[in-house]
Design an enzyme around this catalytic site. Structure first.
Site, PDB file in Angstrom:
ATOM      1  N   LYS A 102      -4.885  -6.259  -4.672  1.00 28.35           N
ATOM      2  CA  LYS A 102      -4.159  -5.283  -3.994  1.00 28.35           C
ATOM      3  C   LYS A 102      -6.533  -4.340  -4.142  1.00 28.35           C
ATOM      4  O   LYS A 102      -6.257  -4.630  -4.979  1.00 28.35           O
ATOM      5  CB  LYS A 102      -3.503  -4.686  -3.906  1.00 28.35           C
ATOM      6  N   GLY A 219       8.282  -4.601  12.748  1.00 27.29           N
ATOM      7  CA  GLY A 219       9.468  -4.505  13.782  1.00 27.29           C
ATOM      8  C   GLY A 219       9.726  -4.402  14.925  1.00 27.29           C
ATOM      9  O   GLY A 219      10.724  -5.453  15.439  1.00 27.29           O
TER      10      GLY A 219
HETATM   11  P1  NAD Z   1       2.974   0.188  11.978  1.00 26.02           P
HETATM   12  O1  NAD Z   1       1.932   0.547  11.627  1.00 26.02           O
HETATM   13  O2  NAD Z   1       2.069  -1.090  12.878  1.00 26.02           O
HETATM   14  O3  NAD Z   1       4.389  -0.220  12.479  1.00 26.02           O
HETATM   15  C1  NAD Z   1       4.992   0.776  11.851  1.00 26.02           C
HETATM   16  C2  NAD Z   1       6.152   1.685  12.818  1.00 26.02           C
HETATM   17  O4  NAD Z   1       7.140   2.647  12.426  1.00 26.02           O
HETATM   18  C3  NAD Z   1       5.747   2.272  13.862  1.00 26.02           C
HETATM   19  O5  NAD Z   1       6.841   2.074  14.885  1.00 26.02           O
HETATM   20  C4  NAD Z   1       6.355   3.809  13.648  1.00 26.02           C
HETATM   21  O6  NAD Z   1       6.717   4.770  14.979  1.00 26.02           O
HETATM   22  C5  NAD Z   1       7.490   3.799  12.742  1.00 26.02           C
HETATM   23  N1  NAD Z   1       8.186   4.879  12.046  1.00 26.02           N
HETATM   24  C6  NAD Z   1       6.906   5.830  11.464  1.00 26.02           C
HETATM   25  N2  NAD Z   1       7.559   6.817  10.896  1.00 26.02           N
HETATM   26  C7  NAD Z   1       8.954   6.119  10.624  1.00 26.02           C
HETATM   27  C8  NAD Z   1       9.880   6.740  10.395  1.00 26.02           C
HETATM   28  N3  NAD Z   1       9.906   7.851   9.807  1.00 26.02           N
HETATM   29  N4  NAD Z   1      11.742   6.349  10.842  1.00 26.02           N
HETATM   30  C9  NAD Z   1      11.008   4.984  11.430  1.00 26.02           C
HETATM   31  N5  NAD Z   1      10.275   4.847  12.282  1.00 26.02           N
HETATM   32  C10 NAD Z   1       9.307   4.815  11.977  1.00 26.02           C
HETATM   33  O7  NAD Z   1       3.020  -0.850  10.494  1.00 26.02           O
HETATM   34  P2  NAD Z   1       3.386  -2.284  10.291  1.00 26.02           P
HETATM   35  O8  NAD Z   1       2.621  -3.654   9.840  1.00 26.02           O
HETATM   36  O9  NAD Z   1       5.238  -2.595  11.449  1.00 26.02           O
HETATM   37  O10 NAD Z   1       4.417  -2.316   8.744  1.00 26.02           O
HETATM   38  C11 NAD Z   1       5.485  -1.949   8.408  1.00 26.02           C
HETATM   39  C12 NAD Z   1       5.915  -2.259   7.122  1.00 26.02           C
HETATM   40  O11 NAD Z   1       5.909  -3.339   6.924  1.00 26.02           O
HETATM   41  C13 NAD Z   1       5.450  -1.674   5.738  1.00 26.02           C
HETATM   42  O12 NAD Z   1       6.148  -0.829   5.070  1.00 26.02           O
HETATM   43  C14 NAD Z   1       3.726  -2.341   6.016  1.00 26.02           C
HETATM   44  O13 NAD Z   1       3.834  -2.488   4.939  1.00 26.02           O
HETATM   45  C15 NAD Z   1       5.115  -3.974   5.954  1.00 26.02           C
HETATM   46  N6  NAD Z   1       4.474  -5.219   6.022  1.00 26.02           N
HETATM   47  C16 NAD Z   1       3.732  -5.241   7.177  1.00 26.02           C
HETATM   48  C17 NAD Z   1       3.682  -6.519   7.157  1.00 26.02           C
HETATM   49  C18 NAD Z   1       2.629  -7.158   8.699  1.00 26.02           C
HETATM   50  O14 NAD Z   1       2.527  -8.154   8.807  1.00 26.02           O
HETATM   51  N7  NAD Z   1       1.914  -6.274   9.128  1.00 26.02           N
HETATM   52  C19 NAD Z   1       3.360  -7.299   6.087  1.00 26.02           C
HETATM   53  C20 NAD Z   1       4.004  -7.173   5.241  1.00 26.02           C
HETATM   54  C21 NAD Z   1       4.677  -5.979   4.593  1.00 26.02           C
END
Ligand code: NAD
Length: 411
Positions: A102, A219
């Site tokens: 990382k 999501g």
């Molecule tokens: P993103 O920034 O695209 O989306 C995050 C979402 O969470 C947004 O809709 C935001 O409004 C919402 N959010 C923020 N605070 C919040 C709260 N208090 N309550 C509810 N919703 C809230 O990020 P992402 O890429 O979708 O990542 C989300 C999670 O998934 C993270 O933990 C990330 O580490 C994990 N993840 C993502 C990937 C990837 O490929 N995108 C891969 C592995 C893990």
């Protein structure tokens, strides 16, 4: 307690269950290489600002190390070490031939212009280029980094090396060797494991309600994919709040509403709810896809879901885990549930090394095979050790890492 202290405590716990010896535990607690860099960037006002960056290559027994680069003001070494260790576990769980790494830079990227962001990204690569490479360590995007930043980093690396080397980094734009299906890969992988969990719990898709916290990359794709598979999405949320419709939301329309208004809130025909209420809704499957530490000892008892699929990293605290365990909630852990992203990153790297690119369907089918198989292996491991799926996933991963280290003669 710092996040890395937590990791070490978890290692001790799993080591006891697996009956690992002292040398094996010591190896697991020790990152192989930690690089800390400090470099200058010329800002738009002509001034030079210095930045701290990190790259931790935690374990490379199973292959080149792999892991994202995070831009965040609160990046610190303990966090980067922990994330690097989890990457080693994640790659081992799904059986892709990588170790874990990382990286990160202490910076608030929202305060930078595009030119400053590009200079920062190139300067970071200049500082670490000797330790990365397609057969050494392969970075990718993470929080607040994206395909454009990967493109600048690739370009800088190739300029330094004087050759094309697309396999040095993944999550690139398609034009520079990115893979089909990378954008939706995390959610698609999560959807496959959700489907496996539902099968085991005897939940039929059209009678299964799914609630998704977070409507970002992971999501929103998850809600769309799972709803296409026939599951009923009853609630979704973002940082501004959530919406509930027990009859099932039209996810495509919710997405359009969010594009127009900036939030899922106030979607016509649905009831507005808070994020706190969302986590406690009556539903079959809950998908945390936003931030870490969402399900804690304060609300775990109020979780009504039968299955939790952790698309976010670290959404459940260790205290909450114990409570959910007692309640009999099946928690599909993050290192399995969100491993679809790194799996398609692996596909991207394979395509780069071959110079031969696959259509979207091939990526989808290969991902499905890997994710469903990994779920089965984690399930069997937790059955063998009579533990929950999280511990089962850790044991499966640690066994593979220890076996590779043993074969190399390192333990
Ligand atoms: P993103 O920034 O695209 O989306 C995050 C979402 O969470 C947004 O809709 C935001 O409004 C919402 N959010 C923020 N605070 C919040 C709260 N208090 N309550 C509810 N919703 C809230 O990020 P992402 O890429 O979708 O990542 C989300 C999670 O998934 C993270 O933990 C990330 O580490 C994990 N993840 C993502 C990937 C990837 O490929 N995108 C891969 C592995 C893990």
């Amino acid at each position: 307690m710092s996040v890395f202290e937590n990791v070490k405590e978890n290692i001790d716990y799993v080591a006891k269950t697996m009956k690992l010896d002292e040398g094996e535990v010591e190896l697991l607690k020790s990152p192989k290489r930690i690089v800390q860099v400090n470099f200058p960037v010329k800002m738009d006002n002509g001034r030079i600002r210095r930045f701290n960056g990190y790259r931790v290559q935690y374990n490379d027994a199973r292959g080149p190390t792999k892991g994202g680069i995070r831009y965040h003001p609160k990046v610190d070494l303990g966090e980067v070490k922990s994330l690097a260790f989890w990457m080693a576990l994640k790659c081992a769980v799904v059986g892709i031939p990588y170790g874990g790494a990382k990286g990160g830079i202490e910076v608030d990227p929202k305060g930078l212009s595009d030119r400053e962001l590009e200079s920062l990204s190139r300067a970071y690569v200049k500082s670490i280029h000797e330790i990365i490479g397609p057969t050494k360590d392969v970075p990718a995007p993470d929080v607040y980094t994206n395909p454009q930043i990967m493109a600048w980093m690739l370009d800088e690396y190739e300029k330094i090396r004087g050759e094309h080397s697309p396999g040095v980094i993944t999550g690139k734009p398609i034009e520079l060797g990115g893979s089909q299906g990378r954008g939706s890969a995390t959610a698609q992988g999560g959807a496959f494991v959700l489907d496996e969990a539902a099968r085991i719990q005897n939940l039929k898709p059209n009678k299964t309600s799914v609630v998704v916290q977070g409507f970002g990359n992971a999501g929103s794709y998850m809600a769309k994919i799972v709803s296409k598979m026939g599951y009923k999405i009853t609630a979704v949320s973002d940082s501004k709040g959530g919406v509930l419709d027990e009859k099932g939301l039209d996810v495509g329309k919710v997405e359009k509403h969010k594009e127009k208004t900036g939030s899922v809130k106030d979607f016509v025909g649905a009831k507005n709810i808070s994020n706190k209420e969302l986590l406690e809704l009556e539903c079959d499957v809950l998908v945390p896809a936003a931030l870490e530490n969402q399900i804690t000892k304060d609300n775990a008892n109020k979780v009504e879901a039968e299955v939790i699929v952790e698309l976010a990293n670290g959404p459940t605290t260790p205290d909450a885990d114990k409570i959910l365990d007692k309640k009999g909630v099946m928690v599909v852990p993050d290192i399995l549930a969100n491993a679809g992203g790194v799996t398609v990153s692996y596909f991207e790297w394979v395509q780069n090394l071959y110079g031969y690119y696959w259509p979207a369907k091939e990526v989808h089918d290969k991902l499905e095979k890997i994710m469903r198989k990994a779920f089965g292996e984690v399930y069997s491991k937790s059955d063998e050790y009579k533990t929950n799926l999280r511990t089962g996933a850790w044991i499966l991963a640690i066994e593979k890492i220890i076996n590779a280290e043993r074969a190399r003669g390192n333990i």
